[in-house]
Structures are given as structure tokens and as C-alpha cells.
Motif scaffolding. Structure first.
Motif, short mmCIF file in Angstrom:
data_model
loop_
_atom_site.label_atom_id
_atom_site.label_comp_id
_atom_site.label_asym_id
_atom_site.label_seq_id
_atom_site.Cartn_x
_atom_site.Cartn_y
_atom_site.Cartn_z
N GLN A 1 0.83 -1.20 0.00
CA GLN A 1 0.00 0.00 0.00
C GLN A 1 0.88 1.26 0.00
N GLY B 1 2.44 1.66 -3.36
CA GLY B 1 1.37 2.02 -4.30
C GLY B 1 1.03 3.49 -4.22
N SER B 2 0.95 4.03 -3.00
CA SER B 2 0.64 5.44 -2.86
C SER B 2 1.81 6.30 -3.34
N THR B 3 3.04 5.82 -3.16
CA THR B 3 4.21 6.56 -3.65
C THR B 3 4.18 6.61 -5.17
N SER C 1 1.58 6.31 -7.04
CA SER C 1 0.44 7.16 -7.39
C SER C 1 0.81 8.63 -7.28
N THR D 1 2.96 9.56 -10.28
CA THR D 1 2.12 9.57 -11.48
C THR D 1 1.28 10.83 -11.54
N ASP D 2 0.66 11.18 -10.40
CA ASP D 2 -0.16 12.39 -10.35
C ASP D 2 0.70 13.64 -10.53
N THR E 1 1.49 14.07 -14.17
CA THR E 1 0.30 14.54 -14.88
C THR E 1 0.12 16.04 -14.69
#
Length: 70
Positions: free
Chosen positions: A9, A12-14, A16, A19-20, A23
Motif C-alpha cells: 500500500q 502504491g501510494s508513492t 500514485s 504519477t499524479d 500529470t
């Protein structure tokens, strides 16, 4: 097992987050070379002005103190 789930988790948040961030960076309007040159010259000019101002102020105060304590 709970430890592995928390690690997954966390990574995954790292992922994310990056990625954000990527963007959002694509949405940025980057300045042109001419704009960047202008901004850089303004900053250098402002820093030089402030440095000279404080240099003269320091000289004045130093001279005033020298006269007072003489």
C-alpha cells in the motif's frame, strides 16, 4: 502478512504520487526562452540593487558609530 500489505500500500501510494505529479507537470505552461531571460535579468537586477542598498546602509551606520565612539 499485514506488514507486506502495508508495504504494498505504501509503495502504491508513492507510485500514485509520482504519477499524479507527472500529470500535473504536463499541465504547466512553461516560460519561453525570452521570458526566462527577462525574469532572470529582473532577479539579478533586484538582488544587485538590494545588495548595494545594504552595503551603503552598512557603510553609513559604521561611519556614524565610528564618529560617535571616537
Amino acid at each position: 502478512m499485514a506488514f507486506l500489505a502495508r508495504m504494498r500500500q505504501s509503495f502504491g501510494s508513492t507510485f500514485s504520487f509520482f504519477t499524479d505529479s507527472w500529470t500535473e507537470l504536463k499541465k504547466v505552461k512553461w516560460p519561453s526562452r525570452k521570458e526566462m531571460t527577462t525574469y532572470t535579468l529582473v532577479v539579478i537586477g533586484t538582488v544587485a540593487f538590494v545588495a548595494i542598498y545594504f552595503f551603503v546602509l552598512d557603510l553609513g551606520i559604521s561611519e556614524l558609530l565610528r564618529l560617535v565612539f571616537k
